[in-house]
Design a protein around this motif. Structure first.
Motif, PDB file in Angstrom:
ATOM      1  N   PRO A   1      29.321  24.689 -76.839  1.00 23.43           N
ATOM      2  CA  PRO A   1      29.779  25.766 -77.721  1.00 23.43           C
ATOM      3  C   PRO A   1      29.780  27.149 -77.092  1.00 23.43           C
ATOM      4  N   LYS A   2      29.164  27.307 -75.918  1.00 24.70           N
ATOM      5  CA  LYS A   2      29.174  28.597 -75.243  1.00 24.70           C
ATOM      6  C   LYS A   2      30.193  28.663 -74.107  1.00 24.70           C
ATOM      7  N   ALA A   3      30.955  27.582 -73.934  1.00 23.18           N
ATOM      8  CA  ALA A   3      31.930  27.561 -72.839  1.00 23.18           C
ATOM      9  C   ALA A   3      33.076  28.541 -73.116  1.00 23.18           C
ATOM     10  N   ALA A   4      33.593  29.111 -72.067  1.00 25.80           N
ATOM     11  CA  ALA A   4      34.750  29.995 -72.176  1.00 25.80           C
ATOM     12  C   ALA A   4      36.021  29.165 -72.249  1.00 25.80           C
ATOM     13  N   VAL A   5      36.992  29.667 -72.997  1.00 22.66           N
ATOM     14  CA  VAL A   5      38.338  29.103 -73.022  1.00 22.66           C
ATOM     15  C   VAL A   5      39.270  30.203 -72.530  1.00 22.66           C
TER      16      VAL A   5
ATOM     17  N   ALA B   1      40.026  33.478 -71.081  1.00 21.80           N
ATOM     18  CA  ALA B   1      39.247  34.716 -71.009  1.00 21.80           C
ATOM     19  C   ALA B   1      38.338  34.894 -72.217  1.00 21.80           C
ATOM     20  N   ASP B   2      38.314  33.915 -73.125  1.00 22.99           N
ATOM     21  CA  ASP B   2      37.542  34.031 -74.364  1.00 22.99           C
ATOM     22  C   ASP B   2      36.147  33.450 -74.175  1.00 22.99           C
ATOM     23  N   ALA B   3      35.170  34.322 -73.947  1.00 18.32           N
ATOM     24  CA  ALA B   3      33.807  33.876 -73.710  1.00 18.32           C
ATOM     25  C   ALA B   3      33.222  33.245 -74.967  1.00 18.32           C
ATOM     26  N   ARG B   4      32.486  32.175 -74.779  1.00 15.15           N
ATOM     27  CA  ARG B   4      31.780  31.474 -75.857  1.00 15.15           C
ATOM     28  C   ARG B   4      32.718  31.017 -76.970  1.00 15.15           C
ATOM     29  N   ALA B   5      33.962  30.762 -76.628  1.00 15.12           N
ATOM     30  CA  ALA B   5      34.890  30.203 -77.611  1.00 15.12           C
ATOM     31  C   ALA B   5      34.506  28.769 -77.961  1.00 15.12           C
ATOM     32  N   GLY B   6      34.023  28.012 -76.982  1.00 16.66           N
ATOM     33  CA  GLY B   6      33.533  26.667 -77.225  1.00 16.66           C
ATOM     34  C   GLY B   6      34.540  25.566 -76.949  1.00 16.66           C
ATOM     35  N   VAL B   7      34.069  24.478 -76.367  1.00 23.01           N
ATOM     36  CA  VAL B   7      34.897  23.309 -76.114  1.00 23.01           C
ATOM     37  C   VAL B   7      34.121  22.060 -76.492  1.00 23.01           C
ATOM     38  N   VAL B   8      34.871  20.993 -76.742  1.00 24.79           N
ATOM     39  CA  VAL B   8      34.293  19.662 -76.947  1.00 24.79           C
ATOM     40  C   VAL B   8      34.995  18.721 -75.982  1.00 24.79           C
ATOM     41  N   ARG B   9      34.221  17.981 -75.215  1.00 26.93           N
ATOM     42  CA  ARG B   9      34.796  17.030 -74.257  1.00 26.93           C
ATOM     43  C   ARG B   9      34.537  15.611 -74.745  1.00 26.93           C
ATOM     44  N   ILE B  10      35.591  14.802 -74.730  1.00 24.62           N
ATOM     45  CA  ILE B  10      35.511  13.404 -75.158  1.00 24.62           C
ATOM     46  C   ILE B  10      35.491  12.518 -73.925  1.00 24.62           C
ATOM     47  N   VAL B  11      34.494  11.670 -73.834  1.00 30.06           N
ATOM     48  CA  VAL B  11      34.446  10.662 -72.777  1.00 30.06           C
ATOM     49  C   VAL B  11      34.741   9.320 -73.444  1.00 30.06           C
TER      50      VAL B  11
ATOM     51  N   GLY C   1      44.623  26.734 -85.067  1.00 28.67           N
ATOM     52  CA  GLY C   1      44.054  28.037 -84.746  1.00 28.67           C
ATOM     53  C   GLY C   1      44.206  28.387 -83.293  1.00 28.67           C
ATOM     54  N   GLY C   2      43.392  29.299 -82.838  1.00 22.56           N
ATOM     55  CA  GLY C   2      43.408  29.723 -81.445  1.00 22.56           C
ATOM     56  C   GLY C   2      42.016  30.129 -81.022  1.00 22.56           C
ATOM     57  N   ALA C   3      41.716  29.923 -79.758  1.00 25.26           N
ATOM     58  CA  ALA C   3      40.394  30.262 -79.240  1.00 25.26           C
ATOM     59  C   ALA C   3      40.196  31.768 -79.244  1.00 25.26           C
ATOM     60  N   GLU C   4      38.991  32.176 -79.655  1.00 31.21           N
ATOM     61  CA  GLU C   4      38.617  33.587 -79.668  1.00 31.21           C
ATOM     62  C   GLU C   4      37.178  33.711 -79.179  1.00 31.21           C
ATOM     63  N   PRO C   5      36.801  34.868 -78.667  1.00 35.26           N
ATOM     64  CA  PRO C   5      35.414  35.029 -78.207  1.00 35.26           C
ATOM     65  C   PRO C   5      34.415  34.768 -79.321  1.00 35.26           C
ATOM     66  N   ASP C   6      33.367  34.044 -78.982  1.00 34.26           N
ATOM     67  CA  ASP C   6      32.230  33.790 -79.875  1.00 34.26           C
ATOM     68  C   ASP C   6      32.557  32.899 -81.072  1.00 34.26           C
ATOM     69  N   ASP C   7      33.647  32.123 -81.024  1.00 31.03           N
ATOM     70  CA  ASP C   7      33.932  31.179 -82.099  1.00 31.03           C
ATOM     71  C   ASP C   7      32.874  30.087 -82.189  1.00 31.03           C
TER      72      ASP C   7
ATOM     73  N   LEU D   1      34.854  14.746 -65.578  1.00 30.63           N
ATOM     74  CA  LEU D   1      34.616  15.967 -66.339  1.00 30.63           C
ATOM     75  C   LEU D   1      34.803  17.178 -65.426  1.00 30.63           C
ATOM     76  N   PRO D   2      35.519  18.198 -65.868  1.00 27.83           N
ATOM     77  CA  PRO D   2      35.747  19.361 -65.004  1.00 27.83           C
ATOM     78  C   PRO D   2      34.457  20.117 -64.724  1.00 27.83           C
ATOM     79  N   ALA D   3      34.382  20.750 -63.585  1.00 23.17           N
ATOM     80  CA  ALA D   3      33.207  21.544 -63.202  1.00 23.17           C
ATOM     81  C   ALA D   3      33.301  22.903 -63.873  1.00 23.17           C
ATOM     82  N   ALA D   4      33.126  22.913 -65.188  1.00 23.25           N
ATOM     83  CA  ALA D   4      33.260  24.128 -65.972  1.00 23.25           C
ATOM     84  C   ALA D   4      32.323  24.056 -67.155  1.00 23.25           C
ATOM     85  N   GLY D   5      32.019  25.213 -67.727  1.00 25.17           N
ATOM     86  CA  GLY D   5      31.195  25.249 -68.921  1.00 25.17           C
ATOM     87  C   GLY D   5      29.883  25.951 -68.708  1.00 25.17           C
ATOM     88  N   ASP D   6      29.084  25.942 -69.771  1.00 24.87           N
ATOM     89  CA  ASP D   6      27.846  26.711 -69.762  1.00 24.87           C
ATOM     90  C   ASP D   6      26.664  25.936 -70.318  1.00 24.87           C
ATOM     91  N   THR D   7      26.860  25.268 -71.467  1.00 25.62           N
ATOM     92  CA  THR D   7      25.757  24.542 -72.111  1.00 25.62           C
ATOM     93  C   THR D   7      26.214  23.151 -72.522  1.00 25.62           C
TER      94      THR D   7
END
Length: 721
Positions: A263-267, A269-279, A298-304, A709-715
């Motif tokens: 949920p803290k991953a950037a999308v 330029a939108d910091a902490r917009a959040g992503v969900v990855r499905i394996v 919708g659309g990704a926005e900072p801190d969503d 899984l891409p080498a991206a994200g934060d938490t």
């Protein structure tokens, strides 16, 4: 009607027993050309309509559990001359009729090497008692009864089940050869039951597969021999399958999929917009979901914070798991952090590839959600619970802990959705305990089961004890106010709970609930609830240990009676460790019933307790997990999970906070490691077979930069489902 298959894979002995030349034929349309079954008899016999128009087939099956039908795999095969069928959602829409009630088949579980498949209904059926699968094999010379909905001697499409007697000619490893005494197996009878009847009680010994169809309407053939697939040696397989929890399966292929949120991953330029990855299970790759992805509104926005909460259920009852995503940081107009929830529907192509996503936000849609206004700080979607009731109806519970009620700031609210019900409930509703007060934050935590759901209010003041916390338990029945029925609200000063309320206990800061079946005749209407109180202090005076934490477990029976089962802490007999300041024992709790359709045991009903503040040696806040049975003594068979212990990879690390981020499924305990040692986080799947069964099955690890899984994200791993 298309024919199923000729008699391939029949042993020579069986072929000789049922025919002298030619080939046997089975048809997924396979009625017994015998007598009409007496009204009310063989109510477990199911008529299956598979496909439509030129693809239409009909078959028969047997209800072996309220939500499962045992039938022939060849009924669903692309080539009906074979028994090869893929697990998961049927390729053709299939409607089953049992005791006059219809339902869709949404999942197939084939038995390899045999013309047998278990077919799951979207919802349990009522009005017919399932047939018992015999554990005793048929014997040569024994007379059995076959039942089916296919052709008869005089009817092309009969409206009632027919039955006929058959004599067993030979019994092979996989098949039973039989010959009709007073009838035959016809088109439409494939998959129907071959029964042994003793003192008026029928037991299933075989599943009709293929026949000569002698004596059937429109046939010149005179031979009445047939072959059925043995089921007597599959009784354990049937029981194991029908009592197990169904896997999260977003693409409906029968393989377990996992959704992992960051949920803290950037999308962009939108910091902490959040992503969900499905394996996807079965090595079928990975998918990224965010609010800029196709099919996600919708659309990704900072801190969503897209994915700050997740839940999974089959909302549209199509057999594909749907993912519920909480977006509590979503701004609605000028209302910052009003929050919203999105339901992303599963489909054979994966999430978002089928039904259009459903967006739930205050002020739009229907019911109580439309009647509410999104306000700054509401954080709708901060907590989620989803599942199906005892009758199989999907439900969704949405916490809105920052909701103001009138001039009461942050009192908290909850939305409950089931069928046509779209209602809100809170502490000022009739029947609810307590009253809405400033900063109660009702709806901070939620948990559910088929029989009940619970809501945590960790900010609740009890007398002068600020932030002591409280819990409200509900039944799924809708009351006169149009919402779920409150059963009991309580805090640590209530007679129900051992101990006493104290400031900062945060009773209800974590919740977990699991279905409980105390006996073979129970129907899953009971629940066990675990309540975390991570701010609980232990000791007194100069020996006071702040925020050591504890967990209380409760039983909620079918009548709504609630009793305490256990009070668990690191001072409980058999529980490892000792009280230490800041351990936060119970900050996260997750419960699982690995076999919800069976009588519950201390091996199937498990509770994982997070202790994220646990120090291991000199390593501060390394964290740990205590896994205990929900039945019996908690310390009787505790398993400790730490980095480097019980299969969790690595070595204890400072502030890794193991146990702060977990979820549980039928097969695995998923341990999130968003705070390290991997810079972007990780998730580890620990098999229950290892934890409680002593096996050595592989632990699967997911982390950015490996496994597709891409080498991206934060938490990564902060939330999983």
């Amino acid at each position: 009607m298309t024919s199923v298959r000729p008699g391939a894979a029949v042993t020579a002995a069986l072929v000789a027993a049922v025919a002298t030349a030619g080939a046997l034929t089975a048809t997924p349309a396979h009625a017994v050309a015998g007598d009409t079954a007496p009204a009310g008899s063989y109510a477990f016999a199911a008529a299956l309509a598979i496909g439509a128009d030129e693809t239409a087939r009909t078959c028969t099956g047997s209800l072996v559990a309220p939500q499962w039908i045992l039938t022939a795999a060849s009924c669903f095969a692309a080539d009906p001359e074979t028994t090869s069928v893929q697990a998961g959602k049927p390729a053709l829409k299939t409607i089953a009729t049992v005791a006059g009630k219809t339902g869709e088949i949404v999942e197939l579980v084939p038995r390899p090497g045999r013309d047998i498949v278990l077919a799951r209904l979207a919802r349990p059926t009522t009005g017919a008692a399932p047939v018992t699968v015999s554990a005793t094999a048929a014997t040569a010379g024994e007379q059995l009864k076959a039942v089916g909905y296919g052709r008869t001697r005089t009817e092309w499409v009969p409206s009632a089940a027919h039955a006929a007697a058959f004599t067993v000619d030979a019994v092979g490893t996989d098949d039973i050869g039989v010959t009709g005494v007073n009838g035959a197996l016809c088109k439409g009878d494939t998959g129907g039951p071959l029964l042994r009847e003793t003192n008026g009680v029928a037991q299933l010994v075989g599943v009709n597969s293929r026949s000569w169809q002698g004596g059937c309407f429109g046939e010149k053939e005179t031979r009445t021999g047939a072959v059925a697939s043995r089921s007597d040696d599959l009784a354990t397989w049937v029981t194991t399958t029908v009592t197990a929890a169904r896997p999260t399966d977003f693409n409906c292929d029968g393989e377990r999929d996992i959704a992992v949120a960051d949920p803290k991953a950037a999308v962009g330029a939108d910091a902490r917009a959040g992503v969900v990855r499905i394996v996807h299970g079965g090595g079928k790759g990975t998918t990224e979901l965010n609010q800029d992805a196709a099919g996600v509104p919708g659309g990704a926005e900072p801190d969503d914070q897209f994915g700050d909460a997740l839940a999974a259920f089959d909302h549209n009852l199509d057999g594909c798991t749907d993912l519920v995503v909480g977006v509590p940081g979503e701004d609605l107009g000028n209302a910052a952090n009003a929050g919203m929830v999105q339901v992303l529907y599963g489909a054979p192509g994966g999430l978002t590839k089928g039904q259009t996503a459903l967006t739930l936000e205050q002020g739009s849609g229907a019911g109580a959600i439309k009647a509410s206004a999104g306000e700054a700080g509401d954080r709708m979607g901060h907590a989620l619970a989803a599942g199906a009731t005892v009758t199989g109806e999907p439900y969704l519970v949405i916490g809105v802990p920052g909701e103001d009620l009138g001039d009461v700031a942050n009192a908290g609210n909850l939305f409950y959705l089931r069928g046509t019900t779209n209602a809100s409930t809170h502490q000022d509703k009739p029947g609810a305990a307590g009253a809405a007060e400033k900063d109660d934050r009702f709806g901070t935590t939620v948990a559910g089961s088929p029989g009940h759901f619970a809501v945590g209010t960790p900010g609740e003041d009890v007398g002068t004890d600020s932030g002591s916390g409280g819990v409200q338990i509900y039944g799924h029945a809708i009351n006169s106010s149009g919402g779920p029925t409150p059963l009991l609200g309580f805090d640590e000063d209530s007679d129900l709970i051992s101990g006493a309320a104290e400031p900062g206990d945060q009773f209800g800061a974590s919740l977990a609930m699991a279905e409980y079946r105390p006996s073979a005749t129970s129907t899953g209407t009971e629940s066990i609830l675990a309540i975390g109180s991570p701010g609980e202090d232990m000791g007194t005076g100069s020996a006071l240990i702040k925020d050591a934490g504890r967990v209380v477990t409760l039983r909620v029976d079918a009548a709504g009676k609630i009793t305490q089962l256990a009070d668990i802490s690191q001072g409980t007999t058999g529980i490892a460790g000792e009280h230490e300041a800041g351990d936060a024992f119970g900050k996260k709790v997750v419960a699982v019933n690995t076999r919800p359709g069976a009588v519950s045991t201390d091996k199937s009903l498990l509770l994982s307790i997070g202790v994220p503040g646990e120090d291991i040696g000199s390593v501060k806040d390394a964290g740990a997990i205590r896994i205990v049975p929900l039945l019996g003594s908690p310390g009787a068979s505790e398993v400790v999970v730490e980095e480097g212990k019980s299969g969790l990879p690595g070595a204890p690390g400072t502030s890794h906070a193991v146990g702060g981020y977990m979820t549980a499924a039928a097969g695995h305990l998923y341990v999130g490691m968003p705070l390290g040692p991997n810079a972007r986080g990780a998730l580890h799947a620990l098999p229950w077979t290892n934890i409680v069964g002593g096996a050595a099955d592989p632990v699967v690890s997911y982390q950015p930069g490996s496994g597709g899984l891409p080498a991206a994200g934060d938490t990564f791993g902060a939330v999983s489902q």
